[in-house]
Design a protein around this motif. Structure first.
Motif, PDB file in Angstrom:
ATOM      1  N   ALA A  49       0.840  -1.200   0.000  1.00 54.66           N
ATOM      2  CA  ALA A  49       0.000   0.000   0.000  1.00 54.66           C
ATOM      3  C   ALA A  49       0.879   1.255   0.000  1.00 54.66           C
ATOM      4  CB  ALA A  49      -0.939  -0.007   1.210  1.00 54.66           C
ATOM      5  N   GLU A  50       1.950   1.230   0.775  1.00 56.84           N
ATOM      6  CA  GLU A  50       2.876   2.368   0.817  1.00 56.84           C
ATOM      7  C   GLU A  50       3.558   2.536  -0.533  1.00 56.84           C
ATOM      8  OE1 GLU A  50       5.011   5.627   1.764  1.00 56.84           O
ATOM      9  OE2 GLU A  50       3.283   4.814   2.814  1.00 56.84           O
ATOM     10  N   GLN A  51       3.970   1.439  -1.142  1.00 53.40           N
ATOM     11  CA  GLN A  51       4.613   1.504  -2.449  1.00 53.40           C
ATOM     12  C   GLN A  51       3.635   2.031  -3.509  1.00 53.40           C
ATOM     13  OE1 GLN A  51       6.251  -2.358  -3.319  1.00 53.40           O
ATOM     14  NE2 GLN A  51       7.719  -2.264  -1.629  1.00 53.40           N
ATOM     15  N   ALA A  52       2.368   1.601  -3.436  1.00 54.67           N
ATOM     16  CA  ALA A  52       1.352   2.085  -4.376  1.00 54.67           C
ATOM     17  C   ALA A  52       1.129   3.584  -4.204  1.00 54.67           C
ATOM     18  CB  ALA A  52       0.048   1.314  -4.175  1.00 54.67           C
ATOM     19  N   ARG A  53       1.094   4.064  -2.964  1.00 54.49           N
ATOM     20  CA  ARG A  53       0.933   5.488  -2.696  1.00 54.49           C
ATOM     21  C   ARG A  53       2.114   6.268  -3.274  1.00 54.49           C
ATOM     22  NH1 ARG A  53       3.143   9.078  -0.043  1.00 54.49           N
ATOM     23  NH2 ARG A  53       4.453   7.703   1.165  1.00 54.49           N
ATOM     24  N   ALA A  54       3.326   5.758  -3.055  1.00 55.10           N
ATOM     25  CA  ALA A  54       4.528   6.418  -3.569  1.00 55.10           C
ATOM     26  C   ALA A  54       4.514   6.429  -5.103  1.00 55.10           C
ATOM     27  CB  ALA A  54       5.787   5.736  -3.041  1.00 55.10           C
ATOM     28  N   LEU A  55       4.064   5.358  -5.696  1.00 55.93           N
ATOM     29  CA  LEU A  55       3.998   5.282  -7.154  1.00 55.93           C
ATOM     30  C   LEU A  55       2.974   6.274  -7.697  1.00 55.93           C
ATOM     31  CD1 LEU A  55       4.977   3.899  -9.731  1.00 55.93           C
ATOM     32  CD2 LEU A  55       3.221   2.148  -9.358  1.00 55.93           C
ATOM     33  N   ARG A  56       1.832   6.384  -7.038  1.00 56.82           N
ATOM     34  CA  ARG A  56       0.821   7.362  -7.455  1.00 56.82           C
ATOM     35  C   ARG A  56       1.388   8.775  -7.397  1.00 56.82           C
ATOM     36  NH1 ARG A  56      -2.885   4.236  -4.580  1.00 56.82           N
ATOM     37  NH2 ARG A  56      -2.650   5.573  -2.770  1.00 56.82           N
ATOM     38  N   GLU A  57       2.129   9.062  -6.352  1.00 52.96           N
ATOM     39  CA  GLU A  57       2.746  10.384  -6.226  1.00 52.96           C
ATOM     40  C   GLU A  57       3.771  10.608  -7.337  1.00 52.96           C
ATOM     41  OE1 GLU A  57       4.350  10.901  -2.288  1.00 52.96           O
ATOM     42  OE2 GLU A  57       2.367  10.872  -1.343  1.00 52.96           O
ATOM     43  N   SER A  58       4.519   9.555  -7.666  1.00 52.03           N
ATOM     44  CA  SER A  58       5.552   9.675  -8.704  1.00 52.03           C
ATOM     45  C   SER A  58       4.946   9.919 -10.070  1.00 52.03           C
ATOM     46  CB  SER A  58       6.400   8.411  -8.771  1.00 52.03           C
ATOM     47  OG  SER A  58       7.130   8.247  -7.595  1.00 52.03           O
ATOM     48  N   VAL A  59       3.857   9.270 -10.383  1.00 56.53           N
ATOM     49  CA  VAL A  59       3.257   9.416 -11.717  1.00 56.53           C
ATOM     50  C   VAL A  59       2.268  10.568 -11.775  1.00 56.53           C
ATOM     51  CG1 VAL A  59       3.625   7.022 -12.340  1.00 56.53           C
ATOM     52  CG2 VAL A  59       1.463   7.696 -11.312  1.00 56.53           C
ATOM     53  N   ALA A  60       1.980  11.178 -10.660  1.00 58.00           N
ATOM     54  CA  ALA A  60       1.020  12.282 -10.634  1.00 58.00           C
ATOM     55  C   ALA A  60       1.539  13.495 -11.393  1.00 58.00           C
ATOM     56  CB  ALA A  60       0.674  12.657  -9.201  1.00 58.00           C
ATOM     57  N   VAL A  61       2.836  13.583 -11.550  1.00 56.71           N
ATOM     58  CA  VAL A  61       3.412  14.729 -12.249  1.00 56.71           C
ATOM     59  C   VAL A  61       3.164  14.657 -13.752  1.00 56.71           C
ATOM     60  CG1 VAL A  61       5.169  15.152 -10.517  1.00 56.71           C
ATOM     61  CG2 VAL A  61       5.678  13.647 -12.432  1.00 56.71           C
ATOM     62  N   PHE A  62       2.867  13.499 -14.251  1.00 59.64           N
ATOM     63  CA  PHE A  62       2.612  13.338 -15.671  1.00 59.64           C
ATOM     64  C   PHE A  62       1.145  13.596 -15.962  1.00 59.64           C
ATOM     65  CE2 PHE A  62       6.242  10.561 -14.782  1.00 59.64           C
ATOM     66  CZ  PHE A  62       7.155  11.075 -15.684  1.00 59.64           C
ATOM     67  N   ARG A  63       0.889  14.340 -17.058  1.00 56.16           N
ATOM     68  CA  ARG A  63      -0.475  14.631 -17.485  1.00 56.16           C
ATOM     69  C   ARG A  63      -0.625  14.082 -18.890  1.00 56.16           C
ATOM     70  NH1 ARG A  63      -1.791  15.646 -12.746  1.00 56.16           N
ATOM     71  NH2 ARG A  63      -1.381  17.645 -11.831  1.00 56.16           N
ATOM     72  N   THR A  64      -1.803  13.657 -19.212  1.00 56.58           N
ATOM     73  CA  THR A  64      -2.064  13.193 -20.569  1.00 56.58           C
ATOM     74  C   THR A  64      -3.114  14.079 -21.197  1.00 56.58           C
ATOM     75  OG1 THR A  64      -3.730  11.650 -19.793  1.00 56.58           O
ATOM     76  CG2 THR A  64      -1.512  10.794 -20.050  1.00 56.58           C
ATOM     77  N   ASP A  65      -2.948  14.345 -22.526  1.00 55.38           N
ATOM     78  CA  ASP A  65      -3.985  15.111 -23.212  1.00 55.38           C
ATOM     79  C   ASP A  65      -5.034  14.154 -23.766  1.00 55.38           C
ATOM     80  OD1 ASP A  65      -2.882  13.977 -25.423  1.00 55.38           O
ATOM     81  OD2 ASP A  65      -1.911  15.797 -26.143  1.00 55.38           O
ATOM     82  N   ASP A  66      -6.031  14.691 -24.405  1.00 55.60           N
ATOM     83  CA  ASP A  66      -7.102  13.874 -24.918  1.00 55.60           C
ATOM     84  C   ASP A  66      -6.653  12.952 -26.035  1.00 55.60           C
ATOM     85  OD1 ASP A  66      -9.448  16.578 -24.557  1.00 55.60           O
ATOM     86  OD2 ASP A  66      -8.897  15.008 -23.151  1.00 55.60           O
ATOM     87  N   LYS A  67      -5.550  13.246 -26.706  1.00 55.68           N
ATOM     88  CA  LYS A  67      -5.086  12.453 -27.840  1.00 55.68           C
ATOM     89  C   LYS A  67      -4.124  11.345 -27.400  1.00 55.68           C
ATOM     90  CE  LYS A  67      -5.685  16.255 -30.929  1.00 55.68           C
ATOM     91  NZ  LYS A  67      -5.078  17.297 -31.674  1.00 55.68           N
ATOM     92  N   GLY A  68      -3.833  11.241 -26.152  1.00 53.41           N
ATOM     93  CA  GLY A  68      -2.984  10.167 -25.656  1.00 53.41           C
ATOM     94  C   GLY A  68      -1.522  10.519 -25.632  1.00 53.41           C
ATOM     95  N   ALA A  69      -1.114  11.695 -26.038  1.00 57.13           N
ATOM     96  CA  ALA A  69       0.303  12.077 -26.002  1.00 57.13           C
ATOM     97  C   ALA A  69       0.602  12.658 -24.632  1.00 57.13           C
ATOM     98  CB  ALA A  69       0.596  13.102 -27.084  1.00 57.13           C
ATOM     99  N   GLY A  70       1.638  12.173 -23.978  1.00 55.11           N
ATOM    100  CA  GLY A  70       1.957  12.652 -22.640  1.00 55.11           C
ATOM    101  C   GLY A  70       2.985  13.726 -22.652  1.00 55.11           C
ATOM    102  N   THR A  71       2.894  14.631 -21.714  1.00 52.99           N
ATOM    103  CA  THR A  71       3.869  15.674 -21.533  1.00 52.99           C
ATOM    104  C   THR A  71       4.310  15.710 -20.094  1.00 52.99           C
ATOM    105  OG1 THR A  71       2.180  17.341 -21.072  1.00 52.99           O
ATOM    106  CG2 THR A  71       2.915  17.125 -23.376  1.00 52.99           C
ATOM    107  N   ALA A  72       5.538  16.095 -19.856  1.00 54.66           N
ATOM    108  CA  ALA A  72       6.037  16.183 -18.489  1.00 54.66           C
ATOM    109  C   ALA A  72       5.729  17.555 -17.947  1.00 54.66           C
ATOM    110  CB  ALA A  72       7.562  15.952 -18.472  1.00 54.66           C
TER     111      ALA A  72
END
Length: 107
Positions: free
Chosen positions: A83-106
């Motif tokens: 659960a702690e690792q999942a929380r940390a992973l969510r925090e790590s990937v939270a910085v990434f946003r995706t647009d409607d077309k599926g292309a990600g930007t940092a």
């Protein structure tokens, strides 16, 4: 006097026969008692063996219960860690946003 002696002898013979019958009855009763005591002894040995088997089974169940409790504790610790690792992973990937077309930007 001879007649009196014969009567005493007959009474003595009768007493001996009565005593013999009483001794025979006593021997029979003793044999029956001996058989009953043997049966009680055999039953006690069998019961003792049964109790011993029950003690072994209870001991094995106790050991298994303790092992299961240890496994549950280990599972709880592993679950908390995941659960702690999942929380940390969510925090790590939270910085990434995706647009409607599926292309990600940092961010």
């Amino acid at each position: 006097m001879i007649e009196k002696s014969v009567n005493h002898s007959m009474e003595g013979i009768s007493m001996v026969q009565d005593a013999r019958e009483k001794v025979h009855q006593s021997v029979t009763a003793i044999e029956q008692t001996t058989q009953l005591v043997k049966e009680i002894s055999d039953s006690s040995k069998e019961q003792s063996a049964g109790v011993s088997q029950i003690n072994i089974a209870v001991s094995q169940m106790d050991t298994t219960t303790q092992q299961n409790a240890t496994l549950v504790e280990q599972s709880a610790v592993a679950s908390a860690s995941m659960a702690e690792q999942a929380r940390a992973l969510r925090e790590s990937v939270a910085v990434f946003r995706t647009d409607d077309k599926g292309a990600g930007t940092a961010a």
